[in-house]
Design a protein around this motif. Sequence first.
Motif, short mmCIF file in Angstrom:
data_model
loop_
_atom_site.label_atom_id
_atom_site.label_comp_id
_atom_site.label_asym_id
_atom_site.label_seq_id
_atom_site.Cartn_x
_atom_site.Cartn_y
_atom_site.Cartn_z
N ARG A 92 0.86 -1.19 0.00
CA ARG A 92 0.00 0.00 0.00
C ARG A 92 0.89 1.23 0.00
O ARG A 92 1.96 1.24 0.60
CB ARG A 92 -0.88 0.03 1.24
N LEU A 93 0.43 2.27 -0.67
CA LEU A 93 1.15 3.54 -0.62
C LEU A 93 1.05 4.13 0.78
O LEU A 93 -0.01 4.05 1.41
CB LEU A 93 0.56 4.53 -1.63
N VAL A 94 2.12 4.72 1.25
CA VAL A 94 2.11 5.45 2.51
C VAL A 94 1.56 6.83 2.19
O VAL A 94 2.12 7.55 1.36
CB VAL A 94 3.53 5.53 3.10
N THR A 95 0.47 7.21 2.84
CA THR A 95 -0.16 8.50 2.54
C THR A 95 -0.04 9.50 3.68
O THR A 95 -0.22 10.69 3.47
CB THR A 95 -1.65 8.30 2.20
N ASP A 96 0.25 9.04 4.88
CA ASP A 96 0.38 9.95 6.01
C ASP A 96 1.66 10.78 5.84
O ASP A 96 2.75 10.23 5.72
CB ASP A 96 0.45 9.14 7.30
N PRO A 97 1.54 12.12 5.81
CA PRO A 97 2.70 12.98 5.56
C PRO A 97 3.82 12.82 6.61
O PRO A 97 4.99 12.90 6.28
CB PRO A 97 2.14 14.40 5.59
N VAL A 98 3.45 12.58 7.86
CA VAL A 98 4.45 12.41 8.92
C VAL A 98 5.23 11.12 8.70
O VAL A 98 6.47 11.10 8.80
CB VAL A 98 3.79 12.46 10.32
N GLU A 99 4.52 10.03 8.42
CA GLU A 99 5.19 8.76 8.14
C GLU A 99 6.07 8.86 6.90
O GLU A 99 7.19 8.36 6.88
CB GLU A 99 4.16 7.64 7.93
#
Length: 154
Positions: free
Chosen positions: A106-113
């Motif tokens: 899955r694409l990482v979408t959380d900006p902090v992560e």
Amino acid sequence: MIHDHDRPVTAGGRRRVDLDAATALRLLGSVSLGRIVFTRQALPAVRPVDHVLDGGEIVVRTHAGSDVSAYARQGGGLGAVVAYEADSIDPDTRLGWSVVVTGYARLVTDPVELARYRAMLRPWVDQATDQAIRVRPELVTGILLSADGGPDEV
């Protein structure tokens, strides 16, 4: 833990020893490059990528226009099925290990992560890698290619 299933010795006094999932993931986490396998136009595709093991999941950096990013986007909430392989095999002795993980990407979408992974993963190509993909392992297999004397400590 290493599982030696009394496999016959192969040419050159080497044998294959199966690794349990925890040992296999630990070894995978000890190297920074691997290969992600996905489907492109209904055919298998393989790309070398850098990775980090984070909380038992494999994270790779990629760029927005990459085939693997497009593939991961197709998976929706569950993710898209991929395989991931990493190894450390000496080309002269042909001893070492190989790990294959099959799971959902899955694409990482959380900006902090995403910012954290950008800091953790150093790109190995001269190209902006502005995205990250997380692979959740479902099936983990690993082998140790060992000298005839017995399993090496891994």
